[in-house]
Design a protein around this motif. Structure first.
Motif, short mmCIF file in Angstrom:
data_model
loop_
_atom_site.label_atom_id
_atom_site.label_comp_id
_atom_site.label_asym_id
_atom_site.label_seq_id
_atom_site.Cartn_x
_atom_site.Cartn_y
_atom_site.Cartn_z
N SER A 54 1.15 -1.39 0.30
CA SER A 54 0.19 0.43 0.13
C SER A 54 0.69 1.35 -0.02
CB SER A 54 -1.13 0.18 1.04
OG SER A 54 -0.18 -0.10 2.48
N ASN A 55 1.70 1.61 0.48
CA ASN A 55 3.30 2.15 0.92
C ASN A 55 3.33 2.79 -1.18
OD1 ASN A 55 2.86 3.22 3.42
ND2 ASN A 55 4.02 1.89 4.15
N ILE A 56 3.98 1.33 -1.79
CA ILE A 56 4.19 1.94 -2.85
C ILE A 56 3.01 1.96 -3.73
CG2 ILE A 56 4.99 0.18 -4.70
CD1 ILE A 56 6.52 -1.27 -2.43
N THR A 57 1.96 2.01 -3.89
CA THR A 57 0.44 2.64 -4.64
C THR A 57 0.40 3.91 -4.59
OG1 THR A 57 -0.64 1.04 -2.87
CG2 THR A 57 -0.09 -0.10 -4.72
N SER A 102 17.51 1.63 -6.57
CA SER A 102 17.90 0.27 -5.83
C SER A 102 17.30 0.04 -4.89
CB SER A 102 19.48 0.46 -6.06
OG SER A 102 20.05 1.74 -5.21
N SER A 103 16.47 0.77 -3.98
CA SER A 103 15.95 0.69 -2.50
C SER A 103 14.10 0.91 -2.52
CB SER A 103 16.88 1.33 -1.49
OG SER A 103 17.15 3.03 -1.82
N VAL A 104 13.37 0.96 -1.67
CA VAL A 104 12.32 0.94 -1.68
C VAL A 104 12.19 2.18 -0.88
CG1 VAL A 104 12.38 0.54 0.80
CG2 VAL A 104 9.62 0.18 -0.72
N GLY A 105 13.28 3.35 -0.70
CA GLY A 105 13.12 4.54 -0.08
C GLY A 105 13.46 5.63 -1.14
N GLN A 106 13.88 4.82 -2.38
CA GLN A 106 14.61 6.25 -3.55
C GLN A 106 13.33 5.71 -4.14
OE1 GLN A 106 17.87 5.57 -5.63
NE2 GLN A 106 17.53 6.24 -7.70
N ALA A 109 10.43 8.59 -2.96
CA ALA A 109 11.55 9.45 -3.35
C ALA A 109 10.62 9.63 -4.40
CB ALA A 109 12.68 9.75 -2.69
N GLY A 110 10.33 8.84 -5.99
CA GLY A 110 10.66 9.58 -6.97
C GLY A 110 9.16 9.30 -7.27
N ARG A 111 8.14 8.47 -6.33
CA ARG A 111 7.08 8.48 -5.84
C ARG A 111 6.23 10.06 -6.30
NH1 ARG A 111 4.07 4.76 -8.56
NH2 ARG A 111 2.41 5.07 -7.84
N LEU A 112 6.59 9.63 -4.77
CA LEU A 112 6.15 11.06 -4.16
C LEU A 112 6.28 12.70 -5.19
CD1 LEU A 112 5.11 12.44 -1.13
CD2 LEU A 112 7.50 12.93 -0.80
N LEU A 113 7.49 12.54 -5.58
CA LEU A 113 7.77 13.76 -6.87
C LEU A 113 6.45 13.65 -7.49
CD1 LEU A 113 9.47 16.17 -6.68
CD2 LEU A 113 11.27 15.19 -8.16
N GLU A 114 6.82 12.67 -7.80
CA GLU A 114 6.31 12.47 -9.17
C GLU A 114 4.83 12.80 -9.16
OE1 GLU A 114 4.25 8.91 -12.26
OE2 GLU A 114 5.17 8.53 -10.73
#
Length: 569
Positions: A54-57, A102-106, A109-114
Motif C-alpha cells: 500500500s505504501n508503494i502504490t 535500488s532501494s524502496v526508499g529511493q 522519493a521518486g513516486r512522491l515527486l511524481e
C-alpha cells in the motif's frame, strides 16, 4: 483544428495519472519488482507485506495532495500553459529517480515527486473548460478524464509486454515500464509549444485583453469582431471586472473564509465537490484499477493471465470513457449520465461481492470448480469489466467537471485545486487502506461496503446535484443563491441562463462555437450601464473595432452589421 488540438493536449494530461495507476498495478505483480523491493520476502508477515504494497502504490497519491496545493499558486501565477510545461519537467526528473531506484526508499522519493507533478495536472487539464464552448464543455473536459484510461491501458499493456519478453530475474523488466513516463512527459511538453492556447479567461484576469480576444478568435475560428466573440468576451469581461473589484487583496485566507462562510460557495464546495470526491473514490473504482491483478485472482485467474485481463480491463475503460465523453455527458447531461453509470457500477460490484461470498474457493489456484462455479467466475470477470464501464460513464467525468464548472473565476483555480486535494486524499486513503481492509473485512466484505457507498451516491445525485450541461460558466451564480433544498432538483429550471452567448440565435459563420444560426437578441432593459458607459460607438461601419476603457482597462467591443451595442445618452 486549433480548438481540437488544444483540447487534445490539455486532455493528454490525464494520461499522466492514468499511466502511473496502470503501471504500478502491474509492477507490484512483476517477479523482478517484487524481489527488488521485498514484496515476496518470506520473513514478512501478511500485514507487513500489505503495508509495504500500500505504501508503494499510494505514494503518488500522497505526493499529488501536495501537487494539488501547489497548483493553487502555479496555475494562476504562470497561466495554464506555462504551468503544464513546468509539470512535464518535474515529471521527467521523478521518473528518472524511479528508474534508477535500488532501494524502496529511493522508489518512495521518486513516486512522491511524481505525485507533485501529477497533482497539478488535475487542475491544469480540466481548465480546458475555460476554452471550450459551453455546448461541448462536458465533452472537452471528459477528454481529460478519458485520457486517464488511455494511460491506464498503456500501463497495463507495457507491463504485460515486459512479462512476455523480458526475463523475470532482470530489473529491466520493471525499469522499461517506468521509462515510458519520460516519453509521455516529453511528448506533452513538445506539443504544448505547438498547439496549446492560453485561456482567454485567464488572460483577461491578468489584464492582457487584446491577447485574450486574439486567442478566443483563434479558438473559435471566427474574426475578432464576430457577434459570438463579442458576446463571449462581454460575458467573461463583465465577470472579471466585477470580481476584480470584489477581490482586491483577495488572499488565500480570504478565499478559504469565503468557501466556508459564503452560502453559495459552501454548497458548491462541500455539498457537491467534496461529496463527489468522497462518494466517487470510495465507490471501489480506484481499488479495481490499482489492484486489478489481485481481484482477477479472486475470480480464478492465475499467472500472467492476470496481467492480460488487466490489459483488457484497460481497453474496456478507455473505450467506454470516450463513448461517454462523445455521446453521454453533454447529450444526456451530468445527472442522467451519473445515474446510468452509478447504477451499472452498483449492480456489477454487488454481483462480484455475492460471487466471492458464495464461491470463496475460486481464489485458490489449486481449487477444482464445478461447471456452475466456473460459469459464475466468468460472470465475475465480466462484472469487473462492466464496473469499469459504469465508473467511466458516471463518477469519472463528474469528479473533474464539477470543480471546473461551478466556481466563479475569482476562485476557480483555487477551488479546483482544493477539490483535487480532496480527490487525492481520498484516493490515497483508499489505496492505503484496501489491502488491510481485505484482510480485516474478508474479500467480499469490502465490496459490500462499496455497494453501500454507491446507494448513498444515487440519493446524492437525485437531491443535491443540479444539471448544468450547456450553461455558460458565467451563469452559475444564480442557481446557488437559491435555498439549498431546491438547488439540485429545480435550480436550473428556476434560474435560466441569460448570458450574452445565449442571445446569439443565428450566424453565417459559426466556427467552433456549436451555434447554428445569427441573430443577436438584445433586451435593452437588461443592459448594465456600468459596463457600457465608456464605450464610443461608431455606427454604420461595415467592420467592428476594439476599444479599451482608459479608466478601468476594460475590454469593450462594438460590431457593425446591426450595431451590437448602443450607447445611451
Amino acid at each position: 483544428m486549433t480548438l481540437y488540438l488544444a483540447v487534445f493536449v490539455y486532455g493528454l494530461c490525464g494520461a499522466a495519472r492514468g499511466f502511473d495507476e496502470g503501471n504500478i498495478s502491474g509492477n507490484i505483480s512483476l517477479p523482478s519488482f517484487q524481489t527488488r523491493f521485498g514484496l515476496n520476502d518470506p520473513t514478512k508477515t501478511p500485514n507487513q507485506l500489505a503495508d509495504l504494497k500500500s505504501n508503494i502504490t499510494s505514494m503518488v497519491q500522497l505526493g499529488s495532495i501536495g501537487g494539488s496545493i501547489l497548483a493553487m499558486y502555479t496555475v494562476d501565477k504562470l497561466g495554464r500553459v506555462r504551468a503544464l510545461q513546468a509539470v512535464c519537467i518535474l515529471w521527467v526528473v521523478a521518473a528518472a529517480i524511479q528508474i534508477s531506484s535500488s532501494s524502496v526508499g529511493q522508489l518512495y522519493a521518486g513516486r512522491l515527486l511524481e505525485g507533485l507533478a501529477i497533482g497539478q495536472t488535475t487542475t491544469i487539464g480540466p481548465s480546458m473548460s475555460e476554452i471550450a464552448p459551453s455546448r461541448i464543455r462536458g465533452l472537452c473536459v471528459s477528454i481529460f478524464s478519458g485520457a486517464v484510461y488511455f494511460g491506464i491501458m498503456l500501463g497495463y499493456f507495457v507491463n504485460y509486454g515486459c512479462v512476455l519478453t523480458v526475463p523475470n530475474d532482470s530489473d529491466r523488466q520493471w525499469r522499461i515500464t517506468i521509462s515510458l513516463k519520460i516519453i509521455l512527459a516529453g511528448l506533452i511538453f513538445i506539443l504544448s509549444f505547438l498547439f496549446l492556447i492560453e485561456s482567454p479567461r485567464w488572460l483577461l484576469k491578468v489584464n492582457r485583453a487584446e491577447e485574450a480576444v486574439e486567442k478566443l478568435s483563434k479558438l473559435r475560428h471566427l474574426p475578432p469582431d464576430h457577434p459570438y466573440i463579442v458576446a463571449e468576451i462581454s460575458d467573461i469581461n463583465e465577470q472579471v471586472l466585477a470580481e476584480r473589484e470584489a477581490t482586491h487583496g483577495y488572499n488565500v485566507f480570504r478565499k478559504l473564509k469565503d468557501i466556508i462562510m459564503v452560502k453559495s460557495l459552501r454548497y458548491r464546495f462541500f455539498v457537491l465537490c467534496a461529496m463527489a470526491q468522497i462518494l466517487g473514490q470510495w465507490s471501489g473504482a480506484n481499488a479495481v484499477t490499482i489492484y486489478a491483478s489481485q481481484l482477477f485472482s479472486f475470480a480464478g485467474v492465475v499467472g500472467t493471465d492476470q496481467l492480460k485481463m488487466s490489459a483488457i480491463l484497460g481497453v474496456v475503460k478507455f473505450v467506454s470513457a470516450y463513448i461517454s465523453a462523445f455521446f453521454f455527458i453533454d447529450f444526456l447531461g451530468r445527472r442522467k449520465a451519473l445515474y446510468i453509470g452509478l447504477t451499472l457500477q452498483l449492480f456489477t460490484i454487488l454481483y462480484f461481492a455475492i460471487f466471492m461470498t458464495i464461491v470463496p474457493e475460486a481464489s485458490n489456484a489449486t481449487a477444482v470448480l464445478t461447471s456452475s462455479q466456473k460459469a459464475a467466475a466468468k460472470g465475475a470477470l465480466a462484472a469487473i469489466f462492466l464496473s469499469g464501464t459504469g465508473w467511466t460513464f458516471g463518477w469519472n467525468n463528474i469528479q473533474y467537471l464539477l470543480g471546473s464548472e461551478l466556481f466563479p473565476l475569482k476562485i476557480r483555480s483555487f477551488a479546483q485545486s482544493l477539490v483535487m486535494v480532496l480527490h487525492f486524499a481520498n484516493q490515497y486513503g483508499n489505496s492505503k487502506a484496501l489491502p488491510v481492509m481485505i484482510l480485516a473485512m474478508t474479500n467480499y466484505g469490502v465490496f459490500y461496503f462499496f455497494v453501500g457507498i454507491m446507494v448513498i451516491g444515487l440519493f446524492w445525485c437525485w437531491f443535491f446535484l443540479p444539471e448544468v450541461a450547456g450553461r455558460s460558466l458565467e451563469s452559475m451564480e444564480e442557481i446557488f443563491n437559491l435555498p439549498w433544498y431546491v438547488i439540485g432538483r429545480k435550480g436550473p429550471e428556476l434560474c435560466p441562463d441569460y448570458s450574452e452567448i445565449n442571445k446569439i440565435s443565428h450566424t453565417d459563420s459559426r466556427g467552433n462555437t456549436y451555434v447554428d444560426h445569427v441573430h443577436y437578441n438584445v433586451d435593452i432593459s437588461k443592459v448594465n450601464q456600468e459596463f457600457i458607459e465608456d464605450i464610443e460607438l461608431k455606427q454604420g461601419k461595415s467592420d467592428g473595432h476594439l476599444f479599451q476603457s482608459s479608466s478601468n482597462d476594460q475590454l469593450l467591443q462594438s460590431t457593425s452589421n446591426d450595431g451590437l451595442l448602443e450607447r445611451e445618452s
